[in-house]
Write a protein that holds these residues in place. Structure first.
Motif, short mmCIF file in Angstrom:
data_model
loop_
_atom_site.label_atom_id
_atom_site.label_comp_id
_atom_site.label_asym_id
_atom_site.label_seq_id
_atom_site.Cartn_x
_atom_site.Cartn_y
_atom_site.Cartn_z
N MET A 57 40.73 11.34 -6.54
CA MET A 57 39.56 11.73 -5.78
C MET A 57 38.30 11.22 -6.47
SD MET A 57 38.88 15.47 -4.27
CE MET A 57 37.33 15.96 -3.67
N ILE A 58 37.58 12.09 -7.18
CA ILE A 58 36.30 11.74 -7.78
C ILE A 58 36.33 12.15 -9.24
CG2 ILE A 58 33.81 12.15 -7.69
CD1 ILE A 58 34.36 13.06 -4.74
N ASP A 59 35.82 11.31 -10.11
CA ASP A 59 35.74 11.62 -11.53
C ASP A 59 34.56 12.55 -11.76
OD1 ASP A 59 35.56 11.70 -14.26
OD2 ASP A 59 35.30 9.54 -14.52
N ASN A 60 34.83 13.81 -12.10
CA ASN A 60 33.76 14.79 -12.27
C ASN A 60 32.79 14.47 -13.38
OD1 ASN A 60 34.44 16.39 -10.13
ND2 ASN A 60 35.65 17.83 -11.31
N SER A 61 33.16 13.62 -14.35
CA SER A 61 32.23 13.28 -15.42
C SER A 61 31.06 12.47 -14.90
CB SER A 61 32.95 12.52 -16.54
OG SER A 61 33.40 11.26 -16.06
N GLU A 62 31.20 11.90 -13.71
CA GLU A 62 30.14 11.11 -13.10
C GLU A 62 29.15 11.96 -12.31
OE1 GLU A 62 31.78 8.18 -10.53
OE2 GLU A 62 33.16 7.43 -12.03
N LEU A 63 29.53 13.17 -11.98
CA LEU A 63 28.74 13.99 -11.05
C LEU A 63 27.81 14.95 -11.76
CD1 LEU A 63 31.60 14.91 -8.56
CD2 LEU A 63 29.92 13.10 -8.33
N PRO A 64 26.58 15.08 -11.27
CA PRO A 64 25.69 16.13 -11.79
C PRO A 64 26.33 17.50 -11.55
CG PRO A 64 24.48 14.58 -10.41
CD PRO A 64 25.94 14.27 -10.24
N ILE A 65 26.23 18.39 -12.50
CA ILE A 65 26.90 19.69 -12.43
C ILE A 65 26.45 20.49 -11.20
CG2 ILE A 65 25.29 20.87 -13.98
CD1 ILE A 65 29.08 21.48 -13.79
N GLY A 66 25.18 20.48 -10.89
CA GLY A 66 24.69 21.22 -9.72
C GLY A 66 25.28 20.68 -8.43
N PHE A 67 25.42 19.38 -8.37
CA PHE A 67 26.03 18.74 -7.19
C PHE A 67 27.49 19.16 -7.07
CE2 PHE A 67 28.04 14.94 -5.20
CZ PHE A 67 27.38 14.99 -3.99
N THR A 68 28.20 19.14 -8.18
CA THR A 68 29.61 19.55 -8.19
C THR A 68 29.76 20.99 -7.75
OG1 THR A 68 30.03 18.02 -10.02
CG2 THR A 68 31.67 19.73 -9.64
N MET A 69 28.88 21.85 -8.25
CA MET A 69 28.96 23.27 -7.89
C MET A 69 28.70 23.49 -6.40
SD MET A 69 27.18 24.86 -11.30
CE MET A 69 27.21 26.54 -10.72
N GLU A 70 27.74 22.77 -5.86
CA GLU A 70 27.45 22.91 -4.43
C GLU A 70 28.59 22.36 -3.58
OE1 GLU A 70 25.26 24.63 -2.69
OE2 GLU A 70 24.44 25.34 -4.56
N ARG A 122 21.05 13.12 -8.60
CA ARG A 122 20.50 13.08 -9.96
C ARG A 122 18.98 13.27 -10.00
NH1 ARG A 122 24.65 8.65 -11.06
NH2 ARG A 122 26.21 9.80 -12.26
N GLU A 123 18.34 13.06 -8.86
CA GLU A 123 16.88 13.20 -8.77
C GLU A 123 16.44 14.62 -8.44
OE1 GLU A 123 14.89 10.59 -9.52
OE2 GLU A 123 16.76 9.52 -9.96
N ILE A 124 17.38 15.50 -8.19
CA ILE A 124 17.07 16.86 -7.74
C ILE A 124 16.99 17.80 -8.94
CG2 ILE A 124 17.92 18.79 -6.36
CD1 ILE A 124 19.09 16.63 -4.46
N ASP A 125 15.95 18.64 -8.94
CA ASP A 125 15.67 19.49 -10.10
C ASP A 125 15.99 20.97 -9.90
OD1 ASP A 125 14.66 17.32 -11.62
OD2 ASP A 125 12.72 17.52 -10.62
N SER A 126 16.11 21.42 -8.67
CA SER A 126 16.32 22.86 -8.49
C SER A 126 17.61 23.13 -7.71
CB SER A 126 15.14 23.49 -7.74
OG SER A 126 15.21 23.22 -6.36
N ARG A 127 18.12 24.33 -7.90
CA ARG A 127 19.34 24.75 -7.21
C ARG A 127 19.15 24.77 -5.70
NH1 ARG A 127 22.58 30.46 -8.02
NH2 ARG A 127 24.31 29.89 -6.68
N ASP A 128 18.01 25.28 -5.26
CA ASP A 128 17.75 25.35 -3.82
C ASP A 128 17.68 23.96 -3.20
OD1 ASP A 128 17.73 28.11 -3.76
OD2 ASP A 128 15.55 28.25 -4.03
N GLU A 129 17.03 23.03 -3.89
CA GLU A 129 16.97 21.66 -3.39
C GLU A 129 18.37 21.04 -3.32
OE1 GLU A 129 13.97 18.95 -5.08
OE2 GLU A 129 13.09 20.75 -5.96
#
Length: 65
Positions: free
Chosen positions: A1-14, A41-48
């Motif tokens: 599928m997708i290598d999680n080491s490449e993904l921003p943690i917030g993106f992965t969680m969402e 990677r450009e997003i700074d907040s959880r809501d965004e």
């Protein structure tokens, strides 16, 4: 599928909260996935990040592709 080491943690969680979106994301080409990941990677907040993930497949494709 997708290598999680490449993904921003917030993106992965969402993605984990939205299995339907995660499945659609996983079905994209590597190039399209990378465009979305780079945007995340450009997003700074959880809501965004939540809005970003929730809108990935609800807006016209030109928004992400």
């Amino acid at each position: 599928m997708i290598d999680n080491s490449e993904l921003p943690i917030g993106f992965t969680m969402e993605l984990a909260q939205h299995s339907d979106i995660m499945i659609q994301f996983a079905g994209l080409s590597k190039e399209d996935q990378n465009r979305i990941i780079n945007g995340a990677r450009e997003i700074d907040s959880r809501d965004e990040m939540r809005s970003y993930v929730e809108s990935m497949f609800h807006e016209p494709k030109t928004s992400f592709f």
